[in-house]
Design a protein around this motif. Structure first.
Motif: not given
Length: 642
Positions: A185-213
């Motif tokens: 593409y000459y760019w990295v799509p949102d579905s991928r990230c240049a470093f393993r483990e890392a990710e991009k939160l998708p547009p129009g979405s949320w992520l909730r972390c709870r204290p129990d993991g």
């Protein structure tokens, strides 16, 4: 506009969050803030770097804490005045005038239910002291970035990937699948990230972390559904008033307590926004670029400056002209650092230099015409794919003859390039392919065989995966309209993956906020209610937008040949960068590591030098990728600009 960062139940979270926030200093030179609180068996740490645009006082400082909620937020809410009035009517009392305070109050009242009501660009993290929950959110269309990394029960997040790399102490490994995607593409799509483990939160979405993991994910806006609803509206005979929708969006995007200026290339998109902005703010400043005369001639680039001057004179705009004659050898590593991932579009340099000039003049906010081409079918690839359907009806013997003639034509001599020949060769490379394959080939760098020849044989499966992902995204719709299928594919991949990404990184590198009035939820809804046969009419792309703009702009601007927000790559490659290209081909890290094949690269260089093919864009991206890969694998350049 700001930089946000933080950790949740992460070892040594305070020190890590300080490191994350320090790396983001360029995004917010006007202030810094920190917040911490226990969370389960660990703690939450929120960091913020502020670029003060609305409510310049301390009542707009972040992280903002109020009655058990803590918020670190990057962005602008363009419907904040209406939300503020509604909340005030329900009894909410506000201390200041910032949209941050409005967002905090909206979350308290409606929780995730507030998200579909937000109109703007945003990425934020909000922590609830009572429940111990941390929620990350990204705007509907991915205008603002948000990177995250999870290990065990802990999480780290930031506005830029380089911050996560620094926060992880340089331990992140390169994801070679993302690099293969970047070559395509000459760019990295949102579905991928240049470093393993890392990710991009998708547009129009949320992520909730709870204290129990536990971790939960949700979506509050879906572009696919918006496009389907638009098709239903069009079939029902509903025709949006595009001019009114765009004018209203543009007016909202001018909300600011600091000076606002515009990009003005002289093309339709930026000229339309600039003319509308000048009605609201007479004498508004605009910035445009030109190139060294020799470079522009070699590249056969259109003279955009005369159109920009015409618009400025007509609407009383204070035009600032910047000649792009950069030392690209110095700028290449600097831009590679700021872009976070391998992005091979030289337009990022233009954005950075324009924003730097504006910032020096005291301008913090710029309006850009980004997004109009994707939503209204304004790229050459859109028209080319429509023309390809007609070309396929031409008798096969005649098509073979055309291909043979075009194949023998050079794309350049030592003195000048031939754009029409480059376009013809590009068109014939996909004109007879099936729909999805043709669309992908019309804007990506390589076909499948070329990509397989370029990378290590060990990555053949990854090439298949990357191509399969494109097909899956492109076909994931129920649209009957070919043109709008292309627009939807672009709005889901090309827009957030490339154009919004480089615009954010390049502008924030210069501590400047860029707003994109076309990439607005109401404009997007209207755009997908316009049938494809009103977007491309005959050989005229972006026809519906041109019709809307005709009441504001003179015909010469509306129907001028499409301009280029790019750079004279062929001139740079044949002059400034030729020694660096040779070095990367013969002794580059990508070649020596086995990721790229030396013989394939050498053939590209030879064909480009001989004028048989135009590989300037490919080679520019290889240089960008090489610089990024060197820094990513050595640790140098991760924590400071080169």
């Amino acid at each position: 506009m700001c930089g946000i960062a933080g950790t949740y139940r992460w070892p040594d979270g305070k020190a890590v969050t300080d490191r994350l926030t320090d790396v983001l200093a360029h995004r917010g030179p006007d202030g810094a803030g920190r917040y911490s609180h226990p969370a389960g068996d660990g703690e939450v740490q929120l960091g913020h770097r502020r670029l003060a645009v609305i409510d310049l006082t301390e009542t707009g400082a972040q992280p903002m804490v109020s009655d058990g909620l803590a918020l670190t937020y990057n962005g602008e809410l363009y419907n904040a005045p209406e939300l503020r009035a509604e909340l005030a009517g329900a009894g909410v009392r506000f201390r200041g005038t910032s949209d941050t305070e409005v967002l905090l109050a909206a979350w308290r009242r409606w929780g995730t239910g507030c998200l579909p009501r937000l109109r703007g660009m945003f990425a934020f993290a909000i922590f609830d002291e009572r429940t111990g929950d941390l929620v990350l959110v990204r705007d509907q269309l991915g205008v603002k970035p948000l990177f995250l990394l999870r290990r065990g029960g802990g999480l780290m997040f930031a506005s830029e990937l380089k911050a996560l790399s620094a926060g992880a102490g340089g331990t992140l490994e390169v994801d070679h699948g993302a690099l293969v995607a970047s070559l395509l593409y000459y760019w990295v799509p949102d579905s991928r990230c240049a470093f393993r483990e890392a990710e991009k939160l998708p547009p129009g979405s949320w992520l909730r972390c709870r204290p129990d993991g536990r971790v939960e994910r949700g979506r509050f806006w879906n572009l696919r559904e918006v496009a389907s609803e638009g098709q239903e509206r069009a079939l029902g005979g509903e025709q949006p008033d595009l001019a009114a929708v765009i004018e209203e969006s543009n007016r909202r995007h001018l909300i600011s307590d600091v000076p606002v200026a515009t990009f003005l290339s002289g093309g339709l998109d930026s000229s339309y926004l600039t003319a509308l902005a000048a009605r609201q703010r007479p004498g508004i400043s605009a910035y445009t670029i030109g190139f060294r005369a020799a470079d522009a001639r070699f590249e056969a680039m259109p003279d955009d400056l005369r159109y920009a001057r015409q618009v400025a004179e007509r609407y009383g705009v204070d035009l600032h002209e910047i000649e792009i004659a950069p030392n690209v050898l110095d700028l290449l590593p600097r831009m590679t650092y700021h872009l976070d991932e391998p992005i091979g579009d030289p337009a990022a340099i233009n954005t950075y230099l324009i924003c730097s000039a504006a910032r020096e003049a005291g301008v913090k906010v710029m309006l850009s015409g980004m997004g109009a081409d994707e939503l209204f079918a304004g790229y050459r690839k859109h028209l080319a794919n429509v023309l390809a359907l007609r070309y396929q009806r031409v008798p096969r013997p005649l098509r073979r003859g055309v291909a043979a003639v075009v194949g023998r034509l050079p794309v350049a001599t030592s003195r000048r390039g031939f754009r029409s020949v480059r376009f013809a060769k590009r068109f014939l490379s996909f004109a007879e392919l099936p729909e999805e394959t043709a669309f992908r080939r019309s804007y990506t760098m390589y076909d499948q065989d070329e990509l397989l020849d370029l990378v290590s044989p060990d990555l053949a499966g990854t090439v298949d995966d990357v191509l399969g992902e494109h097909a899956e995204v492109y076909r994931d719709n129920d649209l009957d309209d070919f043109v709008n299928r292309m627009c939807l594919g672009d709005a889901r991949m090309f827009l957030p993956g490339l154009n919004l990404a480089y615009t954010d990184r390049s502008s924030m590198a210069a501590s400047t906020e860029v707003r994109v009035p076309y990439v607005d939820v109401e404009v997007v809804r209207a755009a997908f209610a316009v049938p494809g046969d009103r977007k491309i009419v005959g050989r005229q792309g972006k026809a519906a937008l041109k019709q809307a703009a005709s009441a504001t702009l003179p015909r010469e601007i509306v129907y001028r040949p499409k301009g280029l927000f790019s750079a004279p790559l062929r001139a740079w490659m044949s002059r400034d960068l030729a020694p660096l290209v040779r070095e990367v081909v013969h002794d580059g890290l990508l070649v020596n590591s086995g990721f790229l094949r030396r013989d394939a690269l050498a053939r590209m260089v030879a064909d480009d030098a001989a004028g048989r093919r135009d590989y300037s864009k490919h080679l520019w991206h290889v240089l960008s990728l090489e610089h990024w890969y060197r820094a990513a694998t050595s640790g140098s350049g991760r924590n400071h600009a080169a």
